[in-house]
Design a protein around this motif. Sequence first.
Motif, PDB file in Angstrom:
ATOM      1  N   PRO A  98       0.781  -1.234   0.000  1.00 19.44           N
ATOM      2  CA  PRO A  98       0.000   0.000   0.000  1.00 19.44           C
ATOM      3  C   PRO A  98       0.819   1.293   0.000  1.00 19.44           C
ATOM      4  CG  PRO A  98       0.022  -0.933   2.198  1.00 19.44           C
ATOM      5  CD  PRO A  98       0.824  -1.863   1.328  1.00 19.44           C
ATOM      6  N   ARG A  99       2.116   1.191  -0.163  1.00 19.16           N
ATOM      7  CA  ARG A  99       2.931   2.408  -0.246  1.00 19.16           C
ATOM      8  C   ARG A  99       4.335   2.044  -0.674  1.00 19.16           C
ATOM      9  NH1 ARG A  99       6.249   2.448   4.269  1.00 19.16           N
ATOM     10  NH2 ARG A  99       5.426   1.566   6.201  1.00 19.16           N
ATOM     11  N   SER A 135      -7.357   2.119  -6.040  1.00 23.86           N
ATOM     12  CA  SER A 135      -6.245   2.945  -6.491  1.00 23.86           C
ATOM     13  C   SER A 135      -5.946   3.911  -5.346  1.00 23.86           C
ATOM     14  CB  SER A 135      -6.600   3.670  -7.790  1.00 23.86           C
ATOM     15  OG  SER A 135      -5.480   4.407  -8.250  1.00 23.86           O
ATOM     16  N   SER A 136      -5.369   5.057  -5.655  1.00 26.78           N
ATOM     17  CA  SER A 136      -4.826   5.843  -4.550  1.00 26.78           C
ATOM     18  C   SER A 136      -4.745   7.332  -4.864  1.00 26.78           C
ATOM     19  CB  SER A 136      -3.431   5.305  -4.256  1.00 26.78           C
ATOM     20  OG  SER A 136      -2.698   6.196  -3.471  1.00 26.78           O
ATOM     21  N   THR A 138      -2.297   8.899  -4.340  1.00 27.30           N
ATOM     22  CA  THR A 138      -0.923   9.165  -4.767  1.00 27.30           C
ATOM     23  C   THR A 138      -0.807   9.396  -6.272  1.00 27.30           C
ATOM     24  OG1 THR A 138      -0.490   6.792  -4.964  1.00 27.30           O
ATOM     25  CG2 THR A 138       0.056   7.826  -2.860  1.00 27.30           C
ATOM     26  N   LYS A 172      -0.336   1.929  -9.365  1.00 31.96           N
ATOM     27  CA  LYS A 172      -1.786   2.119  -9.219  1.00 31.96           C
ATOM     28  C   LYS A 172      -2.394   2.668 -10.516  1.00 31.96           C
ATOM     29  CE  LYS A 172      -2.565   0.510  -5.216  1.00 31.96           C
ATOM     30  NZ  LYS A 172      -3.548  -0.549  -5.006  1.00 31.96           N
ATOM     31  N   ARG A 194     -10.013   5.895  -5.995  1.00 25.97           N
ATOM     32  CA  ARG A 194      -8.787   6.601  -5.590  1.00 25.97           C
ATOM     33  C   ARG A 194      -8.946   6.962  -4.115  1.00 25.97           C
ATOM     34  NH1 ARG A 194      -7.747  10.453 -10.884  1.00 25.97           N
ATOM     35  NH2 ARG A 194      -7.036   8.757 -12.250  1.00 25.97           N
ATOM     36  N   ASN A 197      -5.807   8.932   2.392  1.00 27.68           N
ATOM     37  CA  ASN A 197      -5.139   8.354   3.564  1.00 27.68           C
ATOM     38  C   ASN A 197      -6.198   7.688   4.462  1.00 27.68           C
ATOM     39  OD1 ASN A 197      -3.382   9.731   6.417  1.00 27.68           O
ATOM     40  ND2 ASN A 197      -3.163   7.752   5.459  1.00 27.68           N
TER      41      ASN A 197
END
Length: 311
Positions: A98-99, A135-136, A138, A172, A194, A197
Amino acid sequence: MTPRQGKRIVFTGGSGKAGRHVLPKLLARGHKILNLDLVPLPNPDGNGLNPDVCTLKTDLTDSGQVFNALTSHFNFGGLNDGKPPGPPDAVIHFAAYPRILLVPDNECYKANVVSTYNVIEAASKLGVRKIIIASSETVYGVCFGEGDIDYEHFPLSEDDDVNPMDSYAISKLCGERVARGFARRFGNDIYVLRIGNVIEPHEYARDFPRHVGQPETRKRNAWSYTDARDLGQICDLCIQRDGLGFQVFNATNDTITTVEPTLKFLEKMAPGTSIIREMGEFEAPLSNKKIRDVLGFKEEHNWRSYYSHSP
Ligand SMILES: NC(=O)c1ccc[n+]([C@@H]2O[C@H](COP(=O)([O-])OP(=O)(O)OC[C@H]3O[C@@H](n4cnc5c(N)ncnc54)[C@H](O)[C@@H]3O)[C@@H](O)[C@H]2O)c1
């Protein structure tokens, strides 16, 4: 009132931070879940394993395992039907690194892209008509970007051109493109979330004194967040709403994580960044307008209910 018809949902990564809060919401809405993860799903109180959800230990980077798991019984009760199960009604794919900085960049990229490809391909080819993927935030390029980068404009919306530079966000974005291509090829619904946090209930007391008290530390998250339980509602709304084809949704909560109203705060903290439409008084810069307008999302867990800032 007619009872709500629950769906059979295969959920990946349900044992993780977000999944642990999303799954109880989906179960409460009457859905049946099979969790695909490398580790089992704990009970909500942390003691023992969750009795309501079977976890099939599945490495999603292996396509054979993914195809196989998507045609599995959800539990021993499935044997009573007297026939092997068909594919699920929906697949929700959350499993990932996840990061950045968990594994080397190439491994994060490879595992995330291959897993997402495998899940979307297997589900689509097996005839699953609804796929939701994580997705994210980021992808908007600031979160894990090198240096102090400014956003293109506010609010950030699903229509923005995105060009992140880090390997996680790029993985992502690749997943989003796979989703778009397969939705075109198979005509199924593939919705991309998306996610901002993710905040678990216990994190408000722990983290929000800093998030709100030192807002300069939250630029990388666009002063926005996603309550893990509200993310469950968003997933359920995506399950309910059919026929939208490929969609990208910012999956965030309604408001900015500052005590000051949005425009006043952004003028001060991001003076060079333009505001391209009228924004609500406390609207989050990573705007969730689309999930409110299209899916009918109504947040239940605003941060102000859990933390009150006194300067
Ligand atoms: N946590 C956040 O703030 C945040 C923000 C934006 C987006 N997201 C995205 O949301 C999703 C969930 O994030 P999270 O915070 O719950 O992550 P997490 O690491 O807590 O959970 C991910 C789960 O996926 C599983 N997993 C990883 N690789 C796997 C594989 N190859 N096969 C099967 N299972 C595998 C892990 O065991 C874990 O249980 C991820 O896709 C992440 O990229 C998270």
